[in-house]
Design an enzyme around this catalytic site. Structure first.
Site, short mmCIF file in Angstrom:
data_model
loop_
_atom_site.label_atom_id
_atom_site.label_comp_id
_atom_site.label_asym_id
_atom_site.label_seq_id
_atom_site.Cartn_x
_atom_site.Cartn_y
_atom_site.Cartn_z
N LEU A 94 0.88 -1.37 -0.03
CA LEU A 94 -0.02 0.07 0.05
C LEU A 94 0.84 1.14 -0.15
CD1 LEU A 94 -2.90 -0.86 2.54
CD2 LEU A 94 -2.70 -1.35 0.24
N HIS A 110 1.17 -11.37 8.81
CA HIS A 110 2.15 -12.05 8.06
C HIS A 110 2.86 -13.09 8.51
CE1 HIS A 110 6.08 -11.24 5.57
NE2 HIS A 110 6.78 -11.60 6.69
C1 GAR Z 1 -1.07 -16.00 4.28
O1 GAR Z 1 -0.05 -16.83 4.91
C2 GAR Z 1 -0.62 -14.75 4.84
O2 GAR Z 1 -0.09 -14.65 5.98
C3 GAR Z 1 0.40 -14.42 3.45
O3 GAR Z 1 -0.32 -14.67 2.59
C4 GAR Z 1 -1.07 -15.87 2.67
C5 GAR Z 1 -2.40 -15.86 2.45
O4 GAR Z 1 -3.04 -16.72 2.61
N1 GAR Z 1 0.50 -12.92 3.47
C6 GAR Z 1 1.73 -12.36 3.15
O5 GAR Z 1 2.61 -13.20 2.85
C7 GAR Z 1 1.89 -10.94 3.18
N2 GAR Z 1 3.11 -10.68 3.17
P1 GAR Z 1 -4.68 -16.96 2.51
O6 GAR Z 1 -5.15 -16.32 1.17
O7 GAR Z 1 -5.15 -18.65 2.52
O8 GAR Z 1 -5.36 -15.96 3.59
#
Ligand code: GAR
Length: 201
Positions: A94, A110
Site C-alpha cells: 500500500l 504476515h
Molecule cells: C498467508 O499465509 C498470509 O500470511 C500471507 O499470504 C497468505 C495468504 O493466505 N501474507 C503475506 O505473505 C503478506 N506478506 P490466504 O489467502 O489463504 O489467507
C-alpha cells in the site's frame, strides 16, 4: 458494531477465518462489510459471494499507472465505510498516501515472526536461515514493508523434515487463530498504540 473490510489477493483462507469467527461468535464486535481484491481469479471472491459480502474488484492491470490504481483503491476503501481494513494475503504494497489516509485502521497478517523475514516468501526465508522457531504476526500497517506496531504473534516449531509447504501449513493454522483475535480486540477498542508498542487493554 465496527465495520470490517478485508483486502485479499488469493486463496482467502484468512478471510474465511474472519467470516467463520463472526458466525461462531468469536468476533462479536465486528461485521464484515466488504472484500476488496486486486485479482479477478481470487478464490476469496467465491467465499465472499457465499457469505453475501459485497466484492470490489480492482484489477491492477486495468489502471494506467500505480497512482491511478491507488486513487481507485482509496475510493474503494472509502466506499466500504469500514472502521478497520484487514490485509489478509493482500499481495500489493500500500502506498504512503493510502497508509496515511487510513492511519491506524489497517492491519496485516504476515507468516513470520517480525521483524524477521519481512516481504515475500517469509516461510522460505525462515527455512533458509535455519531458525528453530517460526510463526505469524498481526501488525498495524505503517509506511514500511511489514514494519508496523505488532499486535499479536504466535510461534510454531520448525521441524528438521520441514518443507516450505509443511511449515507454511503449520503457520497458517496459527494465522487463522491470531487474525480473528486481533480483529476482535480492535473492534472492542482494546488496542492502544504508544510509539512502537501495542498495549492490549
Ligand atoms: C498467508 O499465509 C498470509 O500470511 C500471507 O499470504 C497468505 C495468504 O493466505 N501474507 C503475506 O505473505 C503478506 N506478506 P490466504 O489467502 O489463504 O489467507
Amino acid at each position: 458494531m465496527k465495520r470490517v473490510a478485508v483486502l485479499a489477493s488469493g486463496r482467502g483462507s484468512n478471510f474465511q477465518a474472519i467470516i467463520d469467527a463472526m458466525k461462531s461468535g468469536e468476533i462479536t464486535s465486528g461485521q464484515c462489510c466488504g472484500l476488496i481484491t486486486d485479482n479477478p481469479d481470487a478464490y476469496a471472491i467465491i467465499m465472499a459471494r457465499e457469505a453475501g459480502i459485497p466484492v470490489s474488484l480492482l484489477d491492477y492491470h486495468c489502471f494506467s499507472s500505480r497512482e491511478e490504481y491507488e486513487c481507485g483503491l482509496i475510493r474503494a476503501m472509502h466506499g466500504t465505510n469500514a472502521d478497520l481494513f484487514v490485509l489478509a494475503g493482500y499481495m500489493r504494497i500500500l502506498g504512503t498516501k493510502i497508509v496515511s489516509e487510513f492511519a491506524g485502521k489497517i492491519m496485516n497478517i504476515h507468516p513470520a515472526l517480525l521483524p524477521s523475514f519481512p516481504g515475500l516468501h517469509a516461510q522460505r526465508q525462515a527455512l533458509e536461515c535455519g531458525v528453530k522457531v517460526a510463526g505469524c504476526t498481526v501488525h498495524l500497517v505503517d509506511e514500511g514493508m511489514d514494519t508496523g506496531p505488532i499486535i499479536l504473534q504466535e510461534c510454531v516449531p520448525v521441524l528438521q523434515e520441514d518443507t516450505e509447504e509443511s511449515l507454511s501449513d503449520r503457520i497458517l493454522f496459527r494465522e487463522h487463530r491470531c487474525l480473528p483475535r486481533a480483529v476482535q480486540l480492535f473492534c472492542e477498542g482494546r488496542i492502544r498504540v504508544e510509539e512502537r508498542r501495542v498495549y492490549i487493554l
